[in-house]
Design an enzyme around this catalytic site. Structure first.
Site, PDB file in Angstrom:
ATOM      1  N   LYS A   8      30.708 -60.538 114.117  1.00  0.00           N
ATOM      2  CA  LYS A   8      31.418 -59.681 113.173  1.00  0.00           C
ATOM      3  C   LYS A   8      31.802 -58.392 113.866  1.00  0.00           C
ATOM      4  O   LYS A   8      31.135 -57.972 114.817  1.00  0.00           O
ATOM      5  CB  LYS A   8      30.524 -59.344 111.967  1.00  0.00           C
ATOM      6  CG  LYS A   8      31.304 -58.916 110.742  1.00  0.00           C
ATOM      7  CD  LYS A   8      31.810 -60.140 109.992  1.00  0.00           C
ATOM      8  CE  LYS A   8      32.466 -59.783 108.696  1.00  0.00           C
ATOM      9  NZ  LYS A   8      32.608 -60.977 107.851  1.00  0.00           N
TER      10      LYS A   8
HETATM   11  N1  GLU Z   1      35.788 -62.574 107.244  1.00  0.00           N
HETATM   12  C1  GLU Z   1      35.632 -63.901 106.729  1.00  0.00           C
HETATM   13  C2  GLU Z   1      34.176 -64.170 106.419  1.00  0.00           C
HETATM   14  O1  GLU Z   1      33.410 -63.272 106.148  1.00  0.00           O
HETATM   15  C3  GLU Z   1      36.278 -64.947 107.622  1.00  0.00           C
HETATM   16  C4  GLU Z   1      35.748 -65.014 109.013  1.00  0.00           C
HETATM   17  C5  GLU Z   1      36.522 -65.947 109.936  1.00  0.00           C
HETATM   18  O2  GLU Z   1      37.472 -66.602 109.496  1.00  0.00           O
HETATM   19  O3  GLU Z   1      36.180 -66.001 111.113  1.00  0.00           O
HETATM   20  O4  GLU Z   1      33.762 -65.293 106.354  1.00  0.00           O
END
Ligand code: GLU
Length: 427
Positions: free
Chosen positions: A107
């Site tokens: 993240k």
């Molecule tokens: N931000 C989204 C989540 O929390 C998608 C993450 C992604 O597609 O890599 O799952």
């Protein structure tokens, strides 16, 4: 105010440890899986439009890559901290494992309020942040995606910055890109569509007919608004929605979601969007509106905003029988324990909002193959994965006699633990 911890890192660890203890995870593996692999904090200097320079703080955390490259979004929000990003990266690790796609968890985030920046300033911020973390991202290393306050536009800038650095066009470095740059069909709607598929299964599991079921949705960004649209089309009654500007309630049977959805695209506010609509009550007091949405008299509650929405302060007032965590980390452990003891079903974030990363996986596969799928193919394959995962989680619920979050964690941890054990320790 409640005395419970609202630190997402502590909450994420607590959830992990609880499940690890139930499944009697080997202590060494528990130690490994409770730590992030890489945490990077960067200073991001940006020239502002008035010629001054501001330095923002950004993070990228790769929590685990045992099952494949790091994967997870990048958020732009004033409340971003290293602890929050680490928790979100840990949750991504379990999320990709729950739906069994070949990624780890990661993240990123920048502490910034992008609504106060011009488009040019956001672009320079995004590009410089990308340059600062460029050594750890890549199609085989760590693949960012959209999250709170980021979308296809930012992904295009990340993809371009990365490509310029390596001297060729590489679109598999991020997912959630605009379609013409290799973005998958159905990616913008994917998290919301996944939530809709989950709602079908959860309602069935609880003996609720989704057609005619009353639903409240907290958060009307990309995830909440798309979930609302699909659920409305299915025949569910969305009676309450909120966002950072206030809340809207149905005076009649249900809110006209397609109209609200369309207007929100321009106004970026449910309050402004609902202004000309009939049969709605608008609450401009954000706190009051939010509380009324969370405690509305509905069958299903969908928190689709940020962490810590459902805390011990309001747990006793929650009326919904089913809570579907479209956001990451919306329920605190204290509130969860209480709600579960009252027989409510909490569908955990690491499964409930996994539709987004699942279609991100489809996008990455399409980019690497240079062969693109139809919208129908994307939707069908997403449904297959969400349904399969629901069945897998319910199997764990029965096997261990635990609530849904613990079951999803046990499923995810066992998958990550198995590959970690099999690969062994490099020394
Ligand atoms: N931000 C989204 C989540 O929390 C998608 C993450 C992604 O597609 O890599 O799952």
């Amino acid at each position: 105010m409640s005395a419970e911890s609202l630190n997402p890192r502590e909450i994420a660890l607590q959830q992990f440890e609880k499940a690890a203890d139930i499944m009697k995870l080997d202590p060494g593996l528990k130690e490994i899986l409770s730590k992030p692999k890489i945490q990077v904090t960067v200073s991001v200097p940006v020239e502002m439009d008035d010629g001054s320079v501001k330095v923002f703080t950004g993070h990228r955390v790769i929590y685990n890559i045992a099952r494949g490259p790091g994967k997870g979004g990048i958020r732009f929000h004033p409340a971003v901290t290293l602890d929050e990003v680490t928790a979100l990266a840990e949750w991504m690790t379990w999320k990709t494992a729950v739906v069994n796609i070949p990624f780890g968890g990661a993240k990123g985030g920048i502490a910034v309020d992008p609504s106060k920046l011009s488009v040019g300033e956001i672009e320079r911020l995004t590009r410089r942040y990308t340059a600062e973390i460029i050594k750890i991202i890549g199609p085989e290393e760590d693949v960012p995606a959209p999250d709170v306050n980021t979308g296809p536009r930012e992904m295009a800038w990340i993809m371009d910055t990365y490509s310029m650095h390596i001297g060729r066009t590489e679109n598999a470095v991020v997912t959630g890109k605009p379609g013409v740059l290799g973005g998958s069909r159905g990616r913008p709607e994917a998290t919301g569509r996944g939530v809709y598929y989950v709602a079908m299964r959860a309602a069935e599991h609880k003996g609720i007919n989704l057609v005619g079921a009353k639903i409240a949705i907290q958060g009307f960004g990309n995830v909440g608004s798309h979930a609302a649209l699909f659920l409305h089309e299915h025949g569910a009654k969305i009676v309450a929605v909120s966002d950072a500007t206030g809340a809207v309630f149905a005076k009649g049977d249900r809110i006209d979601i397609p109209t609200l959805f369309e207007k929100v695209q321009e106004t970026k506010s449910v309050v402004k969007a609902a202004a000309g609509m009939s049969d709605v009550e608008i609450v401009e007091n954000v706190k009051e509106g939010n509380l009324r949405v969370l405690t509305a008299d509905v069958d299903i509650l969908i928190p689709a905003a940020l962490e810590n929405s459902i805390t011990s302060d309001i747990m006793k007032d929650i009326k919904a029988q089913v809570i579907i965590e479209a956001a990451n980390g919306p329920t605190t452990p204290v509130a969860e324990e209480y709600l579960v003891s009252k027989g409510k079903l909490i569908v955990p974030d690491i499964y409930a909002n996994a539709g987004g990363v699942t279609v991100s996986y489809f996008e990455w596969v399409q980019n690497r193959q240079g062969f693109y799928w139809t919208l129908e193919e994307v939707r069908e394959r997403l449904k297959i994965i969400m349904d399969q995962s629901f069945d897998d989680i319910v199997r764990m619920m029965n096997e261990y006699d635990v609530p849904m979050r613990e079951a999803a964690y046990i499923l995810a941890i066992s998958r990550v633990a198995e590959v970690t054990r099999m690969r062994g320790l490099y020394a």
